[in-house]
Design an enzyme around this catalytic site. Structure first.
Site, PDB file in Angstrom:
ATOM      1  N   ASN A  29     -19.951 -42.973 -43.707  1.00  0.00           N
ATOM      2  CA  ASN A  29     -19.882 -44.236 -42.952  1.00  0.00           C
ATOM      3  C   ASN A  29     -20.373 -45.423 -43.759  1.00  0.00           C
ATOM      4  O   ASN A  29     -20.948 -46.362 -43.227  1.00  0.00           O
ATOM      5  CB  ASN A  29     -20.639 -44.138 -41.620  1.00  0.00           C
ATOM      6  N   VAL A 100     -27.520 -38.439 -38.442  1.00  0.00           N
ATOM      7  CA  VAL A 100     -28.161 -38.099 -37.164  1.00  0.00           C
ATOM      8  C   VAL A 100     -27.132 -38.393 -36.080  1.00  0.00           C
ATOM      9  O   VAL A 100     -27.149 -39.445 -35.457  1.00  0.00           O
ATOM     10  CB  VAL A 100     -29.466 -38.897 -36.939  1.00  0.00           C
ATOM     11  N   LYS A 101     -26.222 -37.451 -35.894  1.00  0.00           N
ATOM     12  CA  LYS A 101     -25.185 -37.603 -34.872  1.00  0.00           C
ATOM     13  C   LYS A 101     -25.469 -36.737 -33.669  1.00  0.00           C
ATOM     14  O   LYS A 101     -24.847 -36.893 -32.634  1.00  0.00           O
ATOM     15  CB  LYS A 101     -23.812 -37.267 -35.463  1.00  0.00           C
ATOM     16  N   THR A 102     -26.397 -35.789 -33.830  1.00  0.00           N
ATOM     17  CA  THR A 102     -26.749 -34.907 -32.723  1.00  0.00           C
ATOM     18  C   THR A 102     -28.271 -34.805 -32.645  1.00  0.00           C
ATOM     19  O   THR A 102     -28.976 -35.138 -33.601  1.00  0.00           O
ATOM     20  CB  THR A 102     -26.180 -33.480 -32.926  1.00  0.00           C
ATOM     21  N   GLU A 105     -29.870 -32.677 -35.417  1.00  0.00           N
ATOM     22  CA  GLU A 105     -30.228 -33.403 -36.640  1.00  0.00           C
ATOM     23  C   GLU A 105     -31.450 -34.286 -36.418  1.00  0.00           C
ATOM     24  O   GLU A 105     -32.286 -34.444 -37.310  1.00  0.00           O
ATOM     25  CB  GLU A 105     -29.028 -34.221 -37.118  1.00  0.00           C
TER      26      GLU A 105
END
Length: 198
Positions: A29, A100-102, A105
């Site tokens: 990203n 840190v998408k979940t 994480e």
């Protein structure tokens, strides 16, 4: 070169899609554009880059699975790599990419697996990152996660942690080796200062 998003992947292809040996590169990203090339592309395309649309099925209230289902339509900006001739990817080490998408994480980053240096870098304190699997029925949203894990357990000596069901972690918990917390059929607590795992 194309970017493919998880939401563009059929469920039956997910194992293939997430196989890091087949697909070793992940989008971080971070996008760098040549603004002159961007202006030229927008001019040539009538101000539309023509990125693929992604269909995401969600609910109006992400915390309530029974709320009204909706479809979110979006475009992944990383897909613009298809638009520009000569576009390329820069490979950076995994140490520079800590997504840190979940909440899985998030737990890793809040634990003692990482330490923040005086330069503001997160440095892993273990040779291998423990595998975390938190029950999405109770830990999917940050508020749910923070309510049940107000103080992250020590994961420095853990290989994996799997939490099934509604568990709350009290402070000072240590996870060692491989640990599984099975669903107790209702709320359960990991007592302060306890050790879980093998």
């Amino acid at each position: 070169m194309i970017l493919r998003d998880t939401a563009q992947t059929a469920p039956e292809e997910m194992d293939y899609f997430t196989d890091e040996h087949r697909h070793p590169f992940f989008h971080t990203n971070n996008l760098w554009f040549d603004l002159v090339a961007l202006r030229e592309a927008l001019t040539a395309r009538g101000s539309v880059l023509g990125l693929p649309l992604i269909r995401n099925e969600k609910t109006v209230d992400p915390g309530d699975k029974s709320s009204t289902p909706v479809i979110q339509i979006e475009s992944a900006m990383g897909a613009a790599i298809e638009v520009f001739e000569g576009a390329t990817a820069i490979c950076v080490g995994r140490d520079r990419f800590l997504p840190v998408k979940t909440t899985n994480e998030l737990l890793l980053l809040r634990s003692d697996v990482y330490e923040l240096t005086s330069e503001g870098k997160l440095i892993a304190q273990t040779d291998a990152t423990p595998e975390i699997s938190l029950d999405t029925s109770y830990f999917k949203l940050v508020d749910e996660f923070s309510e049940r894990i107000p103080s992250a357990p020590s994961l420095r000596k853990a290989r994996s942690l799997k939490v099934e069901g509604d568990w709350t972690f009290e402070p000072g918990v240590k996870v060692v080796g491989n640990a599984v917390l099975h669903d107790q059929g209702g709320p359960a607590t990991v007592p302060a200062g306890s050790r879980v795992g093998d």
